[in-house]
Scaffold this motif. Structure first.
Motif, PDB file in Angstrom:
ATOM      1  N   GLN A 196      25.833 -32.049  68.851  1.00 27.36           N
ATOM      2  CA  GLN A 196      26.204 -31.272  67.663  1.00 27.36           C
ATOM      3  C   GLN A 196      25.585 -29.879  67.717  1.00 27.36           C
ATOM      4  O   GLN A 196      26.245 -28.889  67.420  1.00 27.36           O
ATOM      5  CB  GLN A 196      25.754 -32.012  66.390  1.00 27.36           C
ATOM      6  CG  GLN A 196      26.217 -31.357  65.108  1.00 27.36           C
ATOM      7  CD  GLN A 196      27.722 -31.446  64.911  1.00 27.36           C
ATOM      8  OE1 GLN A 196      28.365 -32.378  65.373  1.00 27.36           O
ATOM      9  NE2 GLN A 196      28.271 -30.472  64.229  1.00 27.36           N
ATOM     10  N   LEU A 197      24.323 -29.805  68.109  1.00 21.71           N
ATOM     11  CA  LEU A 197      23.671 -28.495  68.225  1.00 21.71           C
ATOM     12  C   LEU A 197      24.308 -27.650  69.320  1.00 21.71           C
ATOM     13  O   LEU A 197      24.460 -26.440  69.166  1.00 21.71           O
ATOM     14  CB  LEU A 197      22.176 -28.672  68.501  1.00 21.71           C
ATOM     15  CG  LEU A 197      21.339 -29.140  67.328  1.00 21.71           C
ATOM     16  CD1 LEU A 197      19.917 -29.433  67.771  1.00 21.71           C
ATOM     17  CD2 LEU A 197      21.351 -28.110  66.211  1.00 21.71           C
ATOM     18  N   THR A 232      27.213 -25.676  68.174  1.00 22.00           N
ATOM     19  CA  THR A 232      26.973 -24.536  67.277  1.00 22.00           C
ATOM     20  C   THR A 232      26.629 -23.265  68.031  1.00 22.00           C
ATOM     21  O   THR A 232      26.571 -22.199  67.432  1.00 22.00           O
ATOM     22  CB  THR A 232      25.818 -24.839  66.287  1.00 22.00           C
ATOM     23  OG1 THR A 232      24.588 -24.948  67.011  1.00 22.00           O
ATOM     24  CG2 THR A 232      26.093 -26.081  65.483  1.00 22.00           C
ATOM     25  N   GLN A 233      26.366 -23.388  69.319  1.00 20.49           N
ATOM     26  CA  GLN A 233      26.002 -22.184  70.065  1.00 20.49           C
ATOM     27  C   GLN A 233      27.226 -21.301  70.262  1.00 20.49           C
ATOM     28  O   GLN A 233      28.355 -21.774  70.270  1.00 20.49           O
ATOM     29  CB  GLN A 233      25.370 -22.542  71.396  1.00 20.49           C
ATOM     30  CG  GLN A 233      26.327 -23.090  72.436  1.00 20.49           C
ATOM     31  CD  GLN A 233      25.604 -23.529  73.690  1.00 20.49           C
ATOM     32  OE1 GLN A 233      24.433 -23.884  73.650  1.00 20.49           O
ATOM     33  NE2 GLN A 233      26.290 -23.487  74.806  1.00 20.49           N
TER      34      GLN A 233
END
Length: 165
Positions: free
Chosen positions: A150-151, A154-155
């Motif tokens: 998930q992280l 977001t990039q």
């Protein structure tokens, strides 16, 4: 000894959770690094740059540890051998007043030997105990893998600089 091994595993897990916390700020937002890269945006010129934000957690390997096995070695003074029935006469006088239970247990025993782990060993030194814990890396848990994925999603680019801006 088993309790100590369980506590050691719990401490490993606590340290790993604390380490995970290092990748988030005080407001539980992911810490990230900003990288300046040549712009790949449509219509970008040669000198345009994109600011690209990358959360730190997906950038580092996330291997968990667990105790694989335990090896315990100790020096002990060997005492007398006991055969079933050797101490039946003393069953009622057993330490702690266990009476009939002590006699029953002593009859169940096969050949046994008394151990003294506090005995002094050669050259006046005390008996020693040596414990070896071997740990191994494990795959990240499903929860950590999902968080990392998930992280990673977001990039990306959040701003483009053009010469003269």
């Amino acid at each position: 000894m088993a309790g100590a091994v369980v506590e050691a595993q719990a401490r490993i897990e606590q340290a790993q959770v604390a380490h995970l916390g290092e990748y988030f700020d005080d407001d539980n937002r992911p810490k990230s690094v900003v990288i300046r890269m040549p712009s790949m945006q449509p219509g970008a010129t040669e000198n345009d740059e994109d600011l690209y934000r990358v959360p730190l957690l997906p950038l580092v390997p996330s291997t968990s540890l667990r105790i694989r096995d335990v090896e315990i070695e100790f020096d002990a003074e060997l005492g007398a051998f006991f055969e079933p029935g050797d101490d039946d006469a003393d069953a009622g006088a057993s330490p702690g007043g266990f009476g009939d239970r002590w006699a029953f247990l002593s009859r169940l025993r096969r050949r046994s030997v008394a151990l003294d782990t506090h005995a002094r060993r050669g050259e006046g030194g005390a008996g020693k105990v040596q414990v070896k814990l071997r740990v191994e890396g494990t795959e990240p848990t499903d929860g950590l893998a999902r968080l990392t994925n998930q992280l990673a999603m977001t990039q990306g680019v959040f701003q483009t600089f053009r010469p003269g801006d």
